[in-house]
Design a protein around this motif. Structure first.
Motif, PDB file in Angstrom:
ATOM      1  N   PHE A 166      30.021  39.797  47.966  1.00 31.14           N
ATOM      2  CA  PHE A 166      30.212  40.687  46.819  1.00 31.14           C
ATOM      3  C   PHE A 166      30.063  42.150  47.236  1.00 31.14           C
ATOM      4  O   PHE A 166      30.936  42.980  46.964  1.00 31.14           O
ATOM      5  N   VAL A 167      28.960  42.462  47.907  1.00 26.60           N
ATOM      6  CA  VAL A 167      28.687  43.848  48.297  1.00 26.60           C
ATOM      7  C   VAL A 167      29.732  44.338  49.295  1.00 26.60           C
ATOM      8  O   VAL A 167      30.253  45.464  49.180  1.00 26.60           O
ATOM      9  N   HIS A 169      33.946  37.669  55.501  1.00 24.44           N
ATOM     10  CA  HIS A 169      35.316  37.289  55.152  1.00 24.44           C
ATOM     11  C   HIS A 169      35.954  38.381  54.298  1.00 24.44           C
ATOM     12  O   HIS A 169      37.031  38.867  54.613  1.00 24.44           O
ATOM     13  N   LEU A 170      35.322  38.695  53.175  1.00 25.83           N
ATOM     14  CA  LEU A 170      35.738  39.785  52.271  1.00 25.83           C
ATOM     15  C   LEU A 170      37.174  39.628  51.793  1.00 25.83           C
ATOM     16  O   LEU A 170      37.801  40.597  51.358  1.00 25.83           O
ATOM     17  N   ASN A 171      37.688  38.416  51.850  1.00 27.15           N
ATOM     18  CA  ASN A 171      39.111  38.187  51.621  1.00 27.15           C
ATOM     19  C   ASN A 171      39.338  36.695  51.408  1.00 27.15           C
ATOM     20  O   ASN A 171      39.081  35.902  52.323  1.00 27.15           O
ATOM     21  N   PRO A 172      39.799  36.268  50.248  1.00 27.83           N
ATOM     22  CA  PRO A 172      40.041  34.841  50.032  1.00 27.83           C
ATOM     23  C   PRO A 172      41.008  34.231  51.032  1.00 27.83           C
ATOM     24  O   PRO A 172      40.896  33.035  51.355  1.00 27.83           O
ATOM     25  N   TYR A 186      32.468  31.893  47.665  1.00 22.43           N
ATOM     26  CA  TYR A 186      32.907  33.079  48.391  1.00 22.43           C
ATOM     27  C   TYR A 186      34.013  33.805  47.632  1.00 22.43           C
ATOM     28  O   TYR A 186      34.004  35.035  47.501  1.00 22.43           O
ATOM     29  N   ILE A 187      34.983  33.037  47.130  1.00 21.39           N
ATOM     30  CA  ILE A 187      36.111  33.660  46.447  1.00 21.39           C
ATOM     31  C   ILE A 187      35.662  34.347  45.162  1.00 21.39           C
ATOM     32  O   ILE A 187      36.096  35.470  44.864  1.00 21.39           O
ATOM     33  N   VAL A 188      34.794  33.717  44.403  1.00 26.32           N
ATOM     34  CA  VAL A 188      34.268  34.341  43.185  1.00 26.32           C
ATOM     35  C   VAL A 188      33.544  35.644  43.530  1.00 26.32           C
ATOM     36  O   VAL A 188      33.735  36.678  42.885  1.00 26.32           O
ATOM     37  N   ALA A 189      32.711  35.609  44.571  1.00 26.97           N
ATOM     38  CA  ALA A 189      31.981  36.811  44.988  1.00 26.97           C
ATOM     39  C   ALA A 189      32.935  37.914  45.423  1.00 26.97           C
ATOM     40  O   ALA A 189      32.739  39.095  45.082  1.00 26.97           O
ATOM     41  N   GLN A 190      33.969  37.549  46.158  1.00 23.15           N
ATOM     42  CA  GLN A 190      34.949  38.537  46.610  1.00 23.15           C
ATOM     43  C   GLN A 190      35.708  39.156  45.434  1.00 23.15           C
ATOM     44  O   GLN A 190      35.919  40.374  45.389  1.00 23.15           O
ATOM     45  N   MET A 191      36.098  38.327  44.475  1.00 20.43           N
ATOM     46  CA  MET A 191      36.827  38.847  43.320  1.00 20.43           C
ATOM     47  C   MET A 191      35.950  39.782  42.487  1.00 20.43           C
ATOM     48  O   MET A 191      36.400  40.856  42.066  1.00 20.43           O
ATOM     49  N   LEU A 192      34.710  39.376  42.259  1.00 21.73           N
ATOM     50  CA  LEU A 192      33.804  40.242  41.508  1.00 21.73           C
ATOM     51  C   LEU A 192      33.531  41.540  42.263  1.00 21.73           C
ATOM     52  O   LEU A 192      33.430  42.616  41.660  1.00 21.73           O
ATOM     53  N   ALA A 203      41.646  39.511  46.781  1.00 25.25           N
ATOM     54  CA  ALA A 203      40.544  40.174  46.079  1.00 25.25           C
ATOM     55  C   ALA A 203      40.743  41.678  46.024  1.00 25.25           C
ATOM     56  O   ALA A 203      40.329  42.331  45.064  1.00 25.25           O
ATOM     57  N   ARG A 204      41.371  42.230  47.042  1.00 23.89           N
ATOM     58  CA  ARG A 204      41.620  43.665  47.081  1.00 23.89           C
ATOM     59  C   ARG A 204      42.669  44.077  46.038  1.00 23.89           C
ATOM     60  O   ARG A 204      42.657  45.204  45.554  1.00 23.89           O
ATOM     61  N   ASP A 205      43.582  43.172  45.700  1.00 24.28           N
ATOM     62  CA  ASP A 205      44.612  43.516  44.735  1.00 24.28           C
ATOM     63  C   ASP A 205      44.294  43.010  43.330  1.00 24.28           C
ATOM     64  O   ASP A 205      44.315  43.777  42.369  1.00 24.28           O
ATOM     65  N   LEU A 206      43.990  41.725  43.188  1.00 20.13           N
ATOM     66  CA  LEU A 206      43.804  41.150  41.865  1.00 20.13           C
ATOM     67  C   LEU A 206      42.537  41.668  41.186  1.00 20.13           C
ATOM     68  O   LEU A 206      42.548  41.952  39.982  1.00 20.13           O
TER      69      LEU A 206
END
Length: 245
Positions: free
Chosen positions: A8-9, A62-65, A85-91, A194-197
């Motif tokens: 997330f961070v 990762h910082l990226n799904p 991981y994906i939820v954390a990245q999106m948030l 995550a960077r776009d959506l």
């Protein structure tokens, strides 16, 4: 810090610095207005490097799904952790975009171009073409994920000095810089859902003056393209260097 908090961070910092440079270039009356593509590509490369340095020892950065899914597809990441991981990245992507909005709070109302405002959050293609745009995102993410896997191969690390291991996040940032300079022109190189959506969702909900629509018709391409590219890259890497996985 748990790996999920780290993701997330890390993604929040990635988007704050990456979308921050887009806002600096796109928005009117900033000190960086109209400074150009080189500045944007450089800002994104540095954003990735710093975010990876912050979190690599905790979550693997990762910082990226697309990275998470690609690694899971070849057994290099535990499947039960993928969703978290994906939820954390999106948030993190949403939070980073909100921070960009706050940083440039005085400049949104000065900018009347809705596409420039949206471009400070998420991507739009230079030439709208569904197949071509999808292929561009697949290729860009393929290079990213293959490069990450290759850079972090055990034989590239120097256990006695730790030099390359410590330099690896900078190399990942340089690779993102190169992708931006060489492959980013057609779509703005999201190469990361995550960077776009995440920022696109923030753009939709935030009370931004003159913002226009959030481009939902295009929004699936920066999600699907990177995931396909990441999976192809992971299997390509596995086929070329089977002993590494």
């Amino acid at each position: 810090m748990s790996p999920y908090v780290a993701e997330f961070v890390g993604t929040m910092i990635l988007v704050l610095l990456g979308n921050g440079v887009c806002a600096n270039v796109n928005l009117k009356k900033t000190l960086g207005h109209d400074s150009g593509w080189i500045v944007i590509a450089t800002g994104w490369g540095l954003a990735v490097a710093f975010a990876v340095y912050m979190t690599s020892h905790i979550s693997g950065a990762h910082l990226n799904p697309a990275v998470t899914i690609g690694l899971a597809a070849i057994g290099e990441f535990e499947m039960p952790q993928v969703a978290g991981y994906i939820v954390a990245q999106m948030l993190g992507g949403i939070a980073g975009a909100v921070l960009v909005w706050l940083t440039y709070l005085a400049h949104w109302k000065e900018t009347t171009d809705a596409s420039a405002i949206r471009g400070s959050f998420c991507n739009s293609p230079a030439i709208p073409d569904t197949l071509a745009n999808l292929i561009t995102e697949i290729i860009g993410t393929f290079v990213l994920v293959l490069g990450v896997l290759a850079i972090l191969r055990p034989e590239n690390l120097m256990p006695d000095t730790g030099f390359l291991e410590g330099f690896a996040p900078a190399l990942v940032g340089l690779m993102v810089w190169s992708i931006g300079l060489s492959l980013g022109g057609p779509t703005g190189y999201a190469i990361n859902p995550a960077r776009d959506l995440g920022p696109r969702i923030a753009h939709f909900f935030l009370p931004i003056a003159n913002k226009g629509d959030s481009g939902w018709g295009y929004s699936w391409i920066p999600v699907v393209g990177p995931i396909i590219g990441g999976i192809i890259a992971a299997f390509f890497y596995q086929a070329l260097w089977p002993a590494a996985v």
